[in-house]
Design an enzyme around this catalytic site. Sequence first.
Site, PDB file in Angstrom:
ATOM      1  N   HIS A 331    -103.909  14.121 115.048  1.00  0.00           N
ATOM      2  CA  HIS A 331    -105.113  13.370 115.390  1.00  0.00           C
ATOM      3  C   HIS A 331    -104.790  12.079 116.135  1.00  0.00           C
ATOM      4  CE1 HIS A 331    -104.633  10.212 112.315  1.00  0.00           C
ATOM      5  NE2 HIS A 331    -104.278  11.175 111.466  1.00  0.00           N
ATOM      6  N   CYS A 349    -100.012  12.919 108.249  1.00  0.00           N
ATOM      7  CA  CYS A 349    -100.512  13.536 109.481  1.00  0.00           C
ATOM      8  C   CYS A 349     -99.580  13.259 110.650  1.00  0.00           C
ATOM      9  CB  CYS A 349    -101.912  13.007 109.806  1.00  0.00           C
ATOM     10  SG  CYS A 349    -103.178  13.551 108.643  1.00  0.00           S
TER      11      CYS A 349
END
Length: 403
Positions: A331, A349
């Site tokens: 992301h 992440c």
Amino acid sequence: MRDIRQRLRTPIAVLAVVTAGLLTASCSGAPGSPGTGTGPGAETTAPPTPAPIIKISPAKGASKVRPDKNVVVTASNGELEEVTVQGEGGKVLEGEFDADHTKWVSKGPLKPASDYTVSAKATGDGGPATVTSSFTTLKPAQELRIIDVTPNVKGETVGIGMPIMVRFNQPVGDRKAVEEALQVTTQKPVEGAWRWIDNKYVIYRPAKYWPAHQKVRFTAALEGVRAGKDMYGVKNYATTMQVGAAWISTVNTRTHTMVVRKDGKIVQRMAISAGKATTREYTTTNGIHLTMERGSPVTMISPGKKEGDPGYYKEVVDHAVRISNSGEYVHSAPWSVGSQGRANVSHGCINARPDQAKWFYENFHRGDVVKIVGTNRALEWNNGWGFWQLPFKQWKKGSALDA
């Protein structure tokens, strides 16, 4: 004189008896004479040749016939010339004759709660014979249906790692019978296998990634399949997925890079920041991930923590592509651009520069491969779509047909 007359009478009496015998034989007919019907030239009547006899199973008028039973048609005193088994809506059931054409057996199961008509014709020396019969299959106490298949979005193109995931509405008792009804047909041949996750959920994946640029068709011929006690499949299913280009992204958490290849050619190099690994929770998982879904924005909250707890966070991120069920995404992370390419500072992440995260978001397909190396935490095979974490030899042990 008396004695001589007596002697003369005796031969005359004997002669009379013999003559009578000859007369009697003449009246009754001698053996082989025209009156007996057994001699040369006599007229005989042969028994008639019997007409063919056709038998049909299930019996005429039978109800509650099990759908997994065959229709069997036999003929004696002749050969079967034609057999037609027609279900509702005019659908014709397929079948095969034996080598002598005296027996016909249907192929495949019958549809539950349906009426069938059987017509058969046979020929023989005794003339033709035709028989028509009908029967009805039972209505299952439990009906087995497919309630979800992934992928199944019209017009969607998927990645080379995409599995086929099938969910049923009922717990399957006879997994082998059901699995035999599930077929995967490819334009480019591959080896593959199903694996049962539980008694309602089964997944197919090939031994190696799907060859790129092809159509893969999934069919489930479930109608009439006996899936358990008093349970039968009631509806067939079919869908086709389009496998696109071979998109493979390799993330190295030690060099803080992500390299994206399309059909083997590098199309993007990205500086990234992975999990800071201060805890297991904040360690990015190692192994083969698949892209699963996307969202923009996505709100990310620290798992198992509430506001005020140490380590609590709540972040709203843009252009997020999920790669596991444990909260890992690729992301946009404008706040960590300074660390991207140099250090791992995320909660697990893959942080990327906003413009590159947007590019990845817009170009990914469900089932694209994201391979992460460099960490000491392995992705569990059942974490998200981590199915490629299992070697194929181990994967196919979950098949009911491999036992």
